[in-house]
Design an enzyme around this catalytic site. Sequence first.
Site, short mmCIF file in Angstrom:
data_model
loop_
_atom_site.label_atom_id
_atom_site.label_comp_id
_atom_site.label_asym_id
_atom_site.label_seq_id
_atom_site.Cartn_x
_atom_site.Cartn_y
_atom_site.Cartn_z
N ASP A 143 -13.69 -10.40 -17.81
CA ASP A 143 -12.28 -10.06 -18.05
C ASP A 143 -11.45 -11.25 -18.52
O ASP A 143 -10.36 -11.06 -19.05
CB ASP A 143 -11.66 -9.49 -16.78
N MET A 189 -13.46 -2.41 -21.58
CA MET A 189 -13.07 -2.78 -20.21
C MET A 189 -11.86 -3.71 -20.20
O MET A 189 -11.53 -4.34 -21.20
CB MET A 189 -14.24 -3.44 -19.50
N ARG A 191 -8.84 -3.86 -17.01
CA ARG A 191 -7.86 -2.98 -16.38
C ARG A 191 -6.43 -3.43 -16.72
O ARG A 191 -5.62 -2.65 -17.19
CB ARG A 191 -8.08 -3.04 -14.87
N ARG A 303 -20.97 -5.65 -20.40
CA ARG A 303 -21.08 -6.77 -19.47
C ARG A 303 -22.53 -7.16 -19.19
O ARG A 303 -22.78 -8.16 -18.53
CB ARG A 303 -20.36 -6.46 -18.15
#
Lengths: 411, 411
Positions: A143, A189, A191, A303
Amino acid sequence: MKGNVIVGQSGGPTAAINSSLAGVYRTAKDRGAKKVYGMLHGIQGLMEEKYIDLSEHITNDLDAELLKRTPAAYLGSCRYKLPEIHENREVYEKIFEILDKLDIEAFIYIGGNDSMDTIKKLSDYAIVMGYPTRFIGCPKTIDNDLALTDHTPGYGSAAKYIGTSVKEIIRDSFCLEYSKGLVTIVEIMGRNAGWLTGAAALAKGEDCAGPDLIYLPELTFDLDNFMERIRELLAKKPSVVVAVSEGIHLEDGRYVCELGANVDFVDAFGHKQLTGTAAYLAHYVANEIGCKTRAIELSTLQRSASHCASRVDILEASQVGGAAVKAADEGDNGKMVVLKRISDDPYQCSTEVKDVHKIANDEKLVPREWVNAEGTYVTDEFIAYIKPLIQGDVSPVMVDGIPRHLYKPSH
Amino acid sequence: MKGNVIVGQSGGPTAAINSSLAGVYRTAKDRGAKKVYGMLHGIQGLMEEKYIDLSEHITNDLDAELLKRTPAAYLGSCRYKLPEIHENREVYEKIFEILDKLDIEAFIYIGGNDSMDTIKKLSDYAIVMGYPTRFIGCPKTIDNDLALTDHTPGYGSAAKYIGTSVKEIIRDSFCLEYSKGLVTIVEIMGRNAGWLTGAAALAKGEDCAGPDLIYLPELTFDLDNFMERIRELLAKKPSVVVAVSEGIHLEDGRYVCELGANVDFVDAFGHKQLTGTAAYLAHYVANEIGCKTRAIELSTLQRSASHCASRVDILEASQVGGAAVKAADEGDNGKMVVLKRISDDPYQCSTEVKDVHKIANDEKLVPREWVNAEGTYVTDEFIAYIKPLIQGDVSPVMVDGIPRHLYKPSH
């Protein structure tokens, strides 16, 4: 080093987290650690005294190379948040009893935000109680949302996979023509942070126009404005490709994926489990315009795709692991290793250590000025930041046509 | 050759279809074709006189190498089924008028079942009407469902990507432990034929147990039996990974994906558009068992992942393209090039031509004896068949960290 080292992996797995593990192991051995233990499933496993002696698993240099090329967490991971010290001292007493028994000099934890919280609490406890063990965090997350570090190991490989896959999806999307056009929504991905979604822009180059629109979760998503842009694009070209973060949300705070019929789950950290943003938007566009639509979730693949890892990322992950051991050996405690970019051209990056109290539970988002005014694409600054991180390849060790990983019997 | 060659691409794109195009171009040039035209979007584009002169696009050897590494259909594709000759002669007159104008000696069509129907009809018409153009089909489909050929170009690369990705997913799935376990359902393409889904077994090796269950569309899917097996597996291990074809269906004929709330679409060939099999099963398992589940669709990625192509596949695709031109040049008409496996050990494969009337609209399924008695896994024979097809890599030409493709201005 005089004592032993223990290392754990925590949080979501990545393509580079095992390279950090390899770096920890190598540097610990080089610095004279007698034993290098690996916690199985992080701090949660350690509390149940589940750990292994890594030298029984990494028996030679080839094993270490395979480990760097093995996706996901070799030791197993966990999502466990330690209680506050004043709330439950027993948990801490238990952990330090085990560390004491194993004669642990350095405790290295490879993870993201939530994992740095573990390092913070354990080092605080050790200092207060006078334990000699030193606790160092080693950043890891696809992330890229950790504070104080230029970027996080794991991000570069995920970004390279996303750029490569989005480019292949764009190529594919132009093959078949549909009377009312084709709209492809790619869900990525991230959030709250749009670092991964922005990496879709890497598809852009001399040979590819790149995605048409990119929506990060940092900005409010406006469904009407989105539809207007889709209509404009379809008037000009037969295929439109849009990259969206799984976390895009409306002005009232509702996630786009909540607008559909999806069930919501909440994980151990209280984070909503998101799914279905692309599916919702694809259905919405199809209903409104009547065109062909396609929803693609890059899912777990983004990932875990070691076969498409970035060499810069894998090397840095290993270096960061080594730097964590070095920091502990030199007396640091309650610190996280960070990457510091020295130069962009040529790209140069070194490691430093920073106080983990300044990092834990903080989230680094994409700066507003790295997104265009309309909120529909990342800027050249964003791309310049990310480009060095995806350079170079790590050739998989191919056995019979498939990449070989380092094997762990229980998996 | 004395005249010109025209080549088209049809049906779903693959990672190898452009390698066949490169093979057609190279052999046509080597054999003295004056011009090599490319139909834009197949026969549908040709009818609108949309075509290009390929030598303006493939200007040197590097271009040809890039073309082999470019996923999807460089010329654009179509899903257009020609009417029966007696139903609409005008369509045929139009096509032959264009071919005559372009002085086409050989018409090469790279595609799957539906595309071979085009070759059949055009060659029939040419023979009946006394036209000199020869029509040769060049097999292409990730689905590997064409009759008479040992396998189809495009399949090997998709299989390699599926095996690699499923292995990475399995690694990832063991990282985090959930109290009631984790069940991951991976949905793979293949409406009626399980060749792609069976390729999930390639993840299995010394370093990986492979998926736990594999369900092909050739056999009836029993939801109760499936649940029983999931429960048995979860009692033994924390993570269960299942590969399912998008086309699995119940005994009464209903597709599993239809059991959910998904909307059904029907494409130009009357095929149901399938989506959501994994999502449905993941929800079903979560509801029944209360465990964590994950649904992963390999989606478009499995057919467009040139970055993970099989060398054997890319080379064979090119050879098949060359063989198609050679067959036309030597007087064949209404034929498809097929791959004939001469030996498994060492793997050797040559090309032949077969009457397209025996191929068109026929579907080759996975033989029952290549699936275990319980219908839950492919056999060693299946794996032995597929293994040679995924061998070797084609290094992408990396530019600034991302694979370079051959650029076509309109895309």
